[in-house]
Design a protein around this motif. Structure first.
Motif, mmCIF file in Angstrom:
data_model
loop_
_atom_site.group_PDB
_atom_site.id
_atom_site.type_symbol
_atom_site.label_atom_id
_atom_site.label_comp_id
_atom_site.label_asym_id
_atom_site.label_seq_id
_atom_site.Cartn_x
_atom_site.Cartn_y
_atom_site.Cartn_z
ATOM 1 N N ASP A 229 -16.861 -10.719 23.089
ATOM 2 C CA ASP A 229 -15.472 -10.275 23.244
ATOM 3 C C ASP A 229 -15.310 -8.758 23.205
ATOM 4 O OD1 ASP A 229 -14.575 -12.806 23.598
ATOM 5 O OD2 ASP A 229 -13.650 -13.020 21.618
ATOM 6 N N THR A 230 -16.146 -8.061 22.439
ATOM 7 C CA THR A 230 -16.041 -6.598 22.340
ATOM 8 C C THR A 230 -17.308 -5.915 22.835
ATOM 9 O OG1 THR A 230 -16.813 -6.652 20.037
ATOM 10 C CG2 THR A 230 -14.434 -6.727 20.404
ATOM 11 N N THR B 251 -11.878 -12.909 27.630
ATOM 12 C CA THR B 251 -12.460 -13.108 26.312
ATOM 13 C C THR B 251 -12.339 -14.575 25.915
ATOM 14 O OG1 THR B 251 -10.410 -12.556 25.167
ATOM 15 C CG2 THR B 251 -11.959 -10.752 25.572
ATOM 16 N N SER B 252 -12.912 -14.906 24.779
ATOM 17 C CA SER B 252 -13.002 -16.309 24.376
ATOM 18 C C SER B 252 -11.644 -16.933 24.079
ATOM 19 C CB SER B 252 -13.902 -16.441 23.146
ATOM 20 O OG SER B 252 -13.382 -15.676 22.071
ATOM 21 N N ILE C 194 -8.360 -11.739 25.162
ATOM 22 C CA ILE C 194 -8.900 -10.611 25.899
ATOM 23 C C ILE C 194 -8.207 -9.416 25.304
ATOM 24 C CG2 ILE C 194 -8.694 -9.171 27.920
ATOM 25 C CD1 ILE C 194 -8.598 -11.376 29.566
ATOM 26 N N ASN D 93 -23.378 -13.585 30.061
ATOM 27 C CA ASN D 93 -22.362 -14.179 29.190
ATOM 28 C C ASN D 93 -22.940 -15.213 28.242
ATOM 29 O OD1 ASN D 93 -19.553 -14.817 28.382
ATOM 30 N ND2 ASN D 93 -19.988 -16.762 29.393
ATOM 31 N N GLY E 114 -20.497 -10.510 29.173
ATOM 32 C CA GLY E 114 -19.360 -11.404 29.288
ATOM 33 C C GLY E 114 -18.933 -11.673 30.707
ATOM 34 N N LYS F 205 -11.383 -8.073 31.927
ATOM 35 C CA LYS F 205 -12.378 -8.755 31.109
ATOM 36 C C LYS F 205 -11.756 -9.994 30.480
ATOM 37 C CE LYS F 205 -15.369 -8.237 27.010
ATOM 38 N NZ LYS F 205 -16.635 -8.745 27.594
ATOM 39 N N ALA G 267 -15.816 -17.136 28.902
ATOM 40 C CA ALA G 267 -16.316 -16.086 28.022
ATOM 41 C C ALA G 267 -16.587 -16.627 26.618
ATOM 42 C CB ALA G 267 -15.308 -14.949 27.949
#
Length: 255
Positions: free
Chosen positions: A59-60, A160-161, A3, A83, A64, A158, A54
């Motif tokens: 990611d950006t 992220t992966s 993240i 997502n 998500g 948020k 995610a």
């Protein structure tokens, strides 16, 4: 909360936001001393995810997964902005009661997203308006109507992966005397945490944030003191605060 939890939080009604890879919150929970016996009983959240939901492609982006904790009373929230597919939903859990929310506004790549998520909680209408920048930064609850929880505050990050966001709910008590709610979210991979506390009966929340050290201790950014120790999916600590009161914190991962 790679993240990307970045350090540029905006505040509105004590709402705290996280941008891309660095978690941002303002710390007002002061402490002056910690004990070595900070260790929670063994606990593992059987229903919690071990890996991020995610997907890397988001990611950006504004698409998500966004997770958060709530104070006033106590709970968690997750927003799913297309997502994996086109689904746009949110799941609110407050005081153990779940509300499934939906939004009708589509997510557009490269644009700020803002939409009301609506549903019912125990048969009563609920609305939570969520906003996030085009790059996934500054996730924000801009307004809400949750009957019985008019003074709720949100801390949102948020996911992220490669950085799972975990939500913890807990309580604190002190020798002032004083009791209250102590909730936070964290990323073990980023070694960052942030959250808020609220005195029982109050409508004002106090935020805090910091880093997770090599001993799984949560070190407050205000003074560098340990305010909790992470043991599996549990938190515990006893420390002396700035008012020379002994504070005991306990909490468990709930999402």
């Amino acid at each position: 909360m790679n993240i990307n939890l970045q350090k540029s939080i905006k505040m509105k009604n004590v709402l705290y936001y996280v941008v891309a890879l660095a978690l941002i919150v303002t710390v007002t929970f002061s402490c002056s001393k910690s004990k070595d016996s900070n260790k929670a009983p063994a606990y593992t959240c059987a229903t919690c995810k071990a890996t991020p939901d995610a997907v890397a492609a988001n990611d950006t982006k504004n698409k998500g997964v966004y997770k958060g904790i709530i104070i006033g009373s106590s709970g968690t929230i997750m927003f799913n902005l297309a997502n994996s597919g086109t689904t746009i939903t949110a799941v609110l859990v407050i005081d153990g009661v779940t509300a499934n929310l939906t939004a009708s506004v589509s997510v557009v790549d490269g644009a700020t997203y803002i939409a009301p998520f609506t549903g019912t909680l125990s048969g009563t209408a609920v609305s939570i308006t969520f906003s996030v920048d085009a790059n996934g930064g500054s996730p924000t609850v801009t307004s809400f109507n949750i009957p019985g929880h008019a003074s709720a505050t949100f801390t949102i990050a948020k996911e992220t992966s490669n950085a799972l966001i975990e939500c913890f709910e807990g309580t604190y008590d002190s020798t002032r005397p004083e009791t209250g709610t102590f909730n936070l979210l964290l990323s073990r991979s980023l070694k960052l945490f942030g959250g808020a506390s609220r005195k029982t009966g109050s409508s004002e929340s106090h935020s805090f944030h910091g880093v997770i050290n090599a001993n799984s201790e949560l070190v407050d950014s205000d003074g560098g003191k340990v305010i909790a120790k992470l043991t599996a999916d549990a938190l515990a600590a006893t420390f002396v605060d700035g008012n020379n009161a002994t504070v005991t914190v306990t909490g468990k991962r709930t999402f």
